[in-house]
Design an enzyme around this catalytic site. Structure first.
Site, mmCIF file in Angstrom:
data_model
loop_
_atom_site.group_PDB
_atom_site.id
_atom_site.type_symbol
_atom_site.label_atom_id
_atom_site.label_comp_id
_atom_site.label_asym_id
_atom_site.label_seq_id
_atom_site.Cartn_x
_atom_site.Cartn_y
_atom_site.Cartn_z
ATOM 1 C CG ASP A 145 -1.723 1.199 1.454
ATOM 2 O OD1 ASP A 145 -1.527 2.187 0.720
ATOM 3 O OD2 ASP A 145 -2.580 1.173 2.350
ATOM 4 N N GLY A 183 18.256 -5.622 -0.668
ATOM 5 C CA GLY A 183 18.055 -6.634 -1.701
ATOM 6 C C GLY A 183 16.912 -7.596 -1.461
ATOM 7 C CE1 TYR A 193 -3.322 -0.683 11.762
ATOM 8 C CE2 TYR A 193 -3.726 1.677 11.558
ATOM 9 C CZ TYR A 193 -3.980 0.378 11.158
ATOM 10 O OH TYR A 193 -4.891 0.123 10.165
ATOM 11 C CE LYS A 252 -5.134 -5.737 11.369
ATOM 12 N NZ LYS A 252 -4.639 -5.640 12.739
ATOM 13 C CG ASP A 253 -0.597 -7.046 9.458
ATOM 14 O OD1 ASP A 253 0.415 -6.400 9.724
ATOM 15 O OD2 ASP A 253 -1.514 -7.240 10.264
HETATM 16 P P1 13P Z 1 -4.824 -0.158 5.105
HETATM 17 O O1 13P Z 1 -3.895 -1.052 5.884
HETATM 18 O O2 13P Z 1 -5.477 -0.889 3.989
HETATM 19 O O3 13P Z 1 -4.090 1.054 4.653
HETATM 20 O O4 13P Z 1 -6.003 0.300 6.056
HETATM 21 C C1 13P Z 1 -5.670 0.983 7.195
HETATM 22 C C2 13P Z 1 -6.793 1.546 7.972
HETATM 23 O O5 13P Z 1 -6.517 1.967 9.074
HETATM 24 C C3 13P Z 1 -8.168 1.544 7.446
HETATM 25 O O6 13P Z 1 -9.066 2.198 8.325
HETATM 26 MG MG MG Z 2 -3.939 2.309 3.243
HETATM 27 MG MG MG Z 3 -4.456 -1.944 2.468
#
Ligand code: 13P
Ligand code: MG
Ligand code: MG
Length: 376
Positions: free
Chosen positions: A11, A103, A236, A239-240
């Site tokens: 992302d 790498g 944070y 998300k993964d």
């Molecule tokens: P992403 O990990 O897809 O960027 O989403 C993060 C988030 O906090 C959505 O509310």
């Molecule tokens: Mg995002």
């Molecule tokens: Mg995402």
């Protein structure tokens, strides 16, 4: 010939919130893929997005973990980041967590799934087909339940009763909380150790399937990204959103056996601020995360490998199907049910998981204000 399939996703910014990358960003990555094919680094490549994550699917002869391939993907994400920044996109460069990886992008933010195998086009595998799953707004263990059901439960995969698969599959499971000294991995065979595997996989925030192997043919069936971004960043950052690469047919489960467990739309960690329990909704490729409550989503593309190692000319979008409508409705109903209790109880992730986010600061301020009142 030995061939490697590499799936690398990140992302690096999205438009109007955590929704989707801009067309300009996608096109910049596509252009680089075309140039890398021309240069001979890659045999083939395709660029997609699932929610705000850009996914590069590649075939090549360099082997897994190859610095040239990983650096190529990193540089492509850097180029997309610059465009995201120019448009004022949200979270430009979000998943690029180190200055310059040495790498290998594993552990630097992007998610990686790779399999290297002998592409013989002879029995027992006269043809090679594979699936690429990409999930957005999800914790790292989002595939734990669907893949355990597909690779170890004949209720979902009748193929397990065939002589080619009856010995079962070997699961490599990673403890994502333990990174000291390297990856902490346990190898367990199904069906004998099904209950032990379930014991671990029930906790998708800590344990994740890293790889799956055929026990009869000793070939790798699946590779999954298992990075905890908060473990890398220390806080944070997003998300993964794991990816999974899975070889299908023959002595592996068929696509229809692999996708049917997704009809369960299981609750997974993720959703808004990565802090909720929400159902995982199967969606067509290149779907933005919009809608009313930031649902975790998963896409699934199917490919065949041509003798040359190319695959991108044709694909099947497995979740772009009218039957998906019913499943999506079920996901929406489950989402409404759990969203109706807002922040309360199981609707949000346990405190341990929120620990890395700003929620921790609010909590710490409150904890400091507690006063000890002596019992009379
Ligand atoms: P992403 O990990 O897809 O960027 O989403 C993060 C988030 O906090 C959505 O509310
Ligand atoms: Mg995002
Ligand atoms: Mg995402």
């Amino acid at each position: 010939m030995k061939i490697t399939l590499s799936v690398i996703k990140a992302d690096v910014g999205s438009i109007g919130g955590h929704t989707k990358p801009t067309d300009k960003m996608i096109n910049a990555v596509k252009k680089r893929v075309t140039a890398a094919i021309k240069k001979g680094l890659l045999i083939d490549g395709m660029v997609t997005h699932t929610g705000d994550d850009i996914c590069i699917i590649m075939s090549h002869k360099k082997g897994s973990d190859h610095p040239a391939v990983h650096t190529f993907a990193w540089d492509a994400f850097i180029a997309a980041t610059e465009l995201a920044d120019q448009c004022g996109c949200y979270g430009a460069g979000q998943d690029l967590l180190v200055d310059a990886p040495s790498g290998n992008v594993r552990g630097a933010g992007p998610g990686v799934a790779e399999i290297t195998f002998d592409f013989k086009r002879k029995k027992p595998r006269p043809a090679e087909s594979f699936l690429v799953f990409a999930a957005d707004k999800c914790g790292p263990g989002a595939y734990n339940l669907p893949l355990l059901l597909a690779f170890a439960d004949p209720m979902y995969c009748a193929g397990l009763m065939l002589p080619k698969m009856i010995k079962g599959f070997r699961f490599e499971i990673i403890d994502m909380n333990n990174t000291k000294g390297g990856d902490h991995i346990i190898t367990l065979d199904a069906p004998e150790h099904l209950y032990e595997i379930a014991m671990l996989l029930r906790d998708g925030e800590r344990f994740g399937i890293k790889a799956i192997y055929s026990r009869e043919y000793k070939e790798q069936a699946a590779s999954l990204s298992t990075d905890r971004l908060h473990s890398i960043a220390g806080k944070y950052t997003g998300k993964d959103d794991p990816v999974a690469l899975i070889r299908t047919q023959g002595f592996f489960p068929a696509p229809e056996e692999l996708i049917s467990p997704f009809a369960k739309v299981p609750y997974v960690g993720g959703g808004a601020r990565g802090s909720h329990n929400m159902p995982l909704m199967p969606v067509p490729i290149n779907t933005a995360v919009t809608g009313l409550y930031c649902l975790p989503i998963v896409s699934c593309l199917g490919f065949s490998l041509a003798p040359s190692g190319r695959f991108s000319e044709y694909h099947t979008d497995f979740f772009d199907n009218p039957a998906g409508e019913l499943v999506r409705l079920k996901a929406q109903e489950k989402a409404l049910a759990i969203r109706s209790q807002g922040w309360y109880g199981n609707a949000m992730l346990p405190y341990d998981e929120l620990e890395y986010s700003g929620f921790k600061d609010t909590m710490n301020k409150l904890l400091k204000k507690f006063k000890v009142v002596k019992r009379k």
